[in-house]
Design an enzyme around this catalytic site. Structure first.
Site, PDB file in Angstrom:
ATOM      1  N   TYR A   1       0.830  -1.215   0.000  1.00 41.24           N
ATOM      2  CA  TYR A   1       0.000   0.000   0.000  1.00 41.24           C
ATOM      3  C   TYR A   1       0.863   1.263   0.000  1.00 41.24           C
ATOM      4  O   TYR A   1       2.085   1.190   0.172  1.00 41.24           O
ATOM      5  CB  TYR A   1      -0.957  -0.013   1.184  1.00 41.24           C
ATOM      6  CG  TYR A   1      -0.285  -0.252   2.528  1.00 41.24           C
ATOM      7  CD1 TYR A   1       0.625   0.669   3.052  1.00 41.24           C
ATOM      8  CD2 TYR A   1      -0.556  -1.391   3.278  1.00 41.24           C
ATOM      9  CE1 TYR A   1       1.220   0.476   4.271  1.00 41.24           C
ATOM     10  CE2 TYR A   1       0.043  -1.606   4.513  1.00 41.24           C
ATOM     11  CZ  TYR A   1       0.926  -0.669   5.003  1.00 41.24           C
ATOM     12  OH  TYR A   1       1.541  -0.870   6.209  1.00 41.24           O
TER      13      TYR A   1
ATOM     14  N   SER B   1       7.507   2.195   9.800  1.00 41.62           N
ATOM     15  CA  SER B   1       7.560   1.214   8.719  1.00 41.62           C
ATOM     16  C   SER B   1       6.326   0.324   8.697  1.00 41.62           C
ATOM     17  O   SER B   1       5.655   0.135   9.709  1.00 41.62           O
ATOM     18  CB  SER B   1       8.803   0.342   8.857  1.00 41.62           C
ATOM     19  OG  SER B   1       8.616  -0.561   9.930  1.00 41.62           O
ATOM     20  N   LYS B   2       6.073  -0.194   7.515  1.00 40.13           N
ATOM     21  CA  LYS B   2       4.946  -1.110   7.348  1.00 40.13           C
ATOM     22  C   LYS B   2       5.107  -2.311   8.272  1.00 40.13           C
ATOM     23  O   LYS B   2       4.161  -2.792   8.854  1.00 40.13           O
ATOM     24  CB  LYS B   2       4.903  -1.629   5.904  1.00 40.13           C
ATOM     25  CG  LYS B   2       4.616  -0.539   4.894  1.00 40.13           C
ATOM     26  CD  LYS B   2       4.564  -1.115   3.492  1.00 40.13           C
ATOM     27  CE  LYS B   2       4.487   0.019   2.482  1.00 40.13           C
ATOM     28  NZ  LYS B   2       4.432  -0.417   1.112  1.00 40.13           N
ATOM     29  N   ARG B   3       6.348  -2.788   8.331  1.00 30.29           N
ATOM     30  CA  ARG B   3       6.599  -4.016   9.068  1.00 30.29           C
ATOM     31  C   ARG B   3       6.320  -3.847  10.565  1.00 30.29           C
ATOM     32  O   ARG B   3       5.701  -4.691  11.190  1.00 30.29           O
ATOM     33  CB  ARG B   3       8.045  -4.465   8.852  1.00 30.29           C
ATOM     34  CG  ARG B   3       8.286  -5.926   9.119  1.00 30.29           C
ATOM     35  CD  ARG B   3       9.396  -6.446   8.252  1.00 30.29           C
ATOM     36  NE  ARG B   3      10.634  -5.694   8.494  1.00 30.29           N
ATOM     37  CZ  ARG B   3      11.529  -6.028   9.421  1.00 30.29           C
ATOM     38  NH1 ARG B   3      11.333  -7.085  10.178  1.00 30.29           N
ATOM     39  NH2 ARG B   3      12.625  -5.322   9.583  1.00 30.29           N
TER      40      ARG B   3
ATOM     41  N   GLY C   1       2.328  -1.461  10.976  1.00 25.10           N
ATOM     42  CA  GLY C   1       1.060  -1.906  10.384  1.00 25.10           C
ATOM     43  C   GLY C   1       0.258  -0.830   9.689  1.00 25.10           C
ATOM     44  O   GLY C   1       0.808   0.039   9.019  1.00 25.10           O
TER      45      GLY C   1
END
Ligand code: GLU
Length: 497
Positions: A14, A251-253, A256
């Site tokens: 995304y 971060s995405k990691r 979320g």
């Protein structure tokens, strides 16, 4: 020279809010300078790129209002051109064939990874020890002709350094010894990232590259490619990182959905408010007023205003009220409160529609009522969701009673169980059901009962809206109208909860 900038997302997930900020800064810079804003989808990582991600990124950009001035470019469409550029450098002796058999055919260059790790640890190592670097041309040609697989690497000179003036971080230099002979073409002929970016930026006539600070290392490598190709390099501006609480990179990691742009859209942010908030993440307008609409942002934006220090993004994953940065929520509330009501209404309409609370009359015979209701209830709202949640009782009989509100406003005053239906009788008799009719009646009622107006109105608030707090109660009673007010004050539902 006309400025041309691009936003170049990799469609592997995304749209991250950090990338959305990069897009915004590119967009503002283009508009401020009268230049062009372009979009290039960097979809060369075939294993990780998805169409779904491309779609969601483009949707996010559209939501923020960043339409490109030219057709969107897809990096994978130019793979042949990237390959040609690498082969030209090979023919000119600026690149060489690397026949190392262990070269990972799937894309990751293992040697490279090891070298990068070693460098991170501070190990001093000359990266130019590849045995194929100085292979005589004839031998290299013969082995290639015989079908031996090879990668193509850029031949980085032994001595010297790359240097450029970054618009944010100032002079940036890197010794050649710290840059490996980077792979341009994989042994399966697949062009690698840095080559593709440079070729595309040249082809698209990009004058200024504005991107995240995490690309600084790539920039040095890319400069070497520009130089080898005999092309002038663009100007560069690298943007500071956005840090989450605890100092980790957002971060995405690790963080979320808080990092996904769509979260903000889905949780009731106004695009204008979120854009404004993003602009202030790492950039200062040097004006007192932080509430800047798009036109104002365009007017005052400059690369000089970008801070070198990392931007802080605060939230508390364990507290639903602080699910995102307070400042973002505050800003959204300000936009909700101050936007011309006819600009707000289409957004509220969408929200109510999504929750099956919309009635066509709100656009017709009840338009005036709808507008004044929005004006009244928006004062305390933070997101568009609040219109269908806290504001639900204005649009439906089917609303919940907040447990705490019952406890606090009703539980402590058991007399209200009789008083509120009695107040209903009193209000039912009013002919002029406006503030000037309602308020004196309430006051009189309270005097008769020997209680405070606040006690009665706060109790009424629970029965009328389900909430402990909200807009001025007399105004809310007027807004709901006599029929609903009387019916709800007589209802025993909340008392039995
Ligand atoms: N595709 C890269 C990314 O998403 C951006 C590359 C660039 O802006 O040069 O991080």
């Amino acid at each position: 020279m006309t400025i041309r900038v691009r936003f170049a997302p990799s469609p592997t997930g995304y749209l991250h809010i950090g990338s959305a900020r990069t897009a915004l800064f590119n967009y503002l810079f283009a508009r401020h300078t009268g230049g062009s804003f372009l979009i290039r989808v960097e979809d060369t990582d075939l294993e990780r790129s998805t169409e779904e991600s491309t779609r969601s990124i483009l949707e996010g950009l559209k939501w923020l209002g960043f339409e490109p001035d030219e057709e969107i470019v897809f990096q994978s469409d130019s793979a042949d051109k990237h390959r040609e550029a690498a082969l030209r450098l090979l023919a000119e002796g600026k690149a060489y064939r690397d026949f190392t058999p262990k070269e990972d055919r799937t894309g990751k260059d293992i040697k490279q990874e090891i070298a990068d790790k070693a460098r991170e640890k501070g190990a001093e190592k000359d990266m130019r020890d590849n045995p194929y670097r100085d292979l005589p041309k004839e031998e290299s040609d013969n082995r290639a002709e015989a079908g031996e697989p090879f990668a193509v690497r850029l031949k980085v000179a032994k001595d010297g350094k790359t240097s450029f003036e970054d618009a944010v971080y100032g002079l940036q230099e890197r010794d050649y010894s710290e840059i490996e002979d980077l792979v341009l073409l994989r042994s399966d002929g697949h062009p690698l990232y840095n080559l593709a970016v440079v070729c595309d930026d040249i082809a698209m006539g990009i004058t200024d590259v504005i991107r995240g600070q995490d690309h600084l290392t790539n920039t040095h490598k890319q400069i070497l490619i520009y130089e080898s190709l005999g092309e002038e390099k663009p100007n560069f501006a690298h943007l500071p990182l956005i840090l989450a609480p605890g100092g980790k990179k957002l971060s995405k990691r690790h963080h979320g959905e808080i990092v996904a742009l769509t979260t903000y859209r889905d949780r009731g942010f106004l695009a204008a408010a979120f854009r404004n908030y993003l602009a202030l993440l790492g950039w200062s307008p040097k004006t007192e007023d932080e509430l800047l609409g798009l036109d104002e942002l365009i007017k005052v934006f400059s690369l000089e205003g970008i801070n070198r220090s990392n931007a802080a993004f605060n939230f508390d994953a364990n507290n639903p009220k602080r699910w995102t940065d307070d400042k973002a929520l505050w800003m959204n509330a300000e936009y909700i409160r101050t936007l011309p009501v006819d600009e707000l209404i289409p957004l509220v309409r969408e929200e109510l529609r999504g929750e099956q609370l919309w009635r066509e009359e709100y656009d017709g015979e009840e338009r005036e009522w709808f507008e004044s209701t929005i004006e009244l209830i928006r004062e305390r709202f933070y997101t568009l969701k609040d219109f269908s949640e806290q504001g639900r009782a204005f649009f439906s009989e089917d609303f919940d009673f907040d447990k705490k509100a019952i406890e606090k406003n009703l539980g402590k005053h058991p007399d209200l169980r009789e008083w509120l239906p009695a107040l209903a009788d009193k209000l039912e008799a009013i002919e002029d059901f406006t503030h000037d009719g309602i308020f004196p009646a309430v006051k009189e009622f309270c005097a008769e009962k020997g209680t405070k107006v606040g006690v009665v109105l706060n109790g009424a608030r629970v029965l009328l809206t389900g909430q402990a707090v909200g807009p001025s109660m007399v105004a809310a009673i007027e807004q709901l109208g006599k029929e609903k007010t009387v019916m709800r004050l007589r209802s025993q539902v909340a008392w039995n909860e």
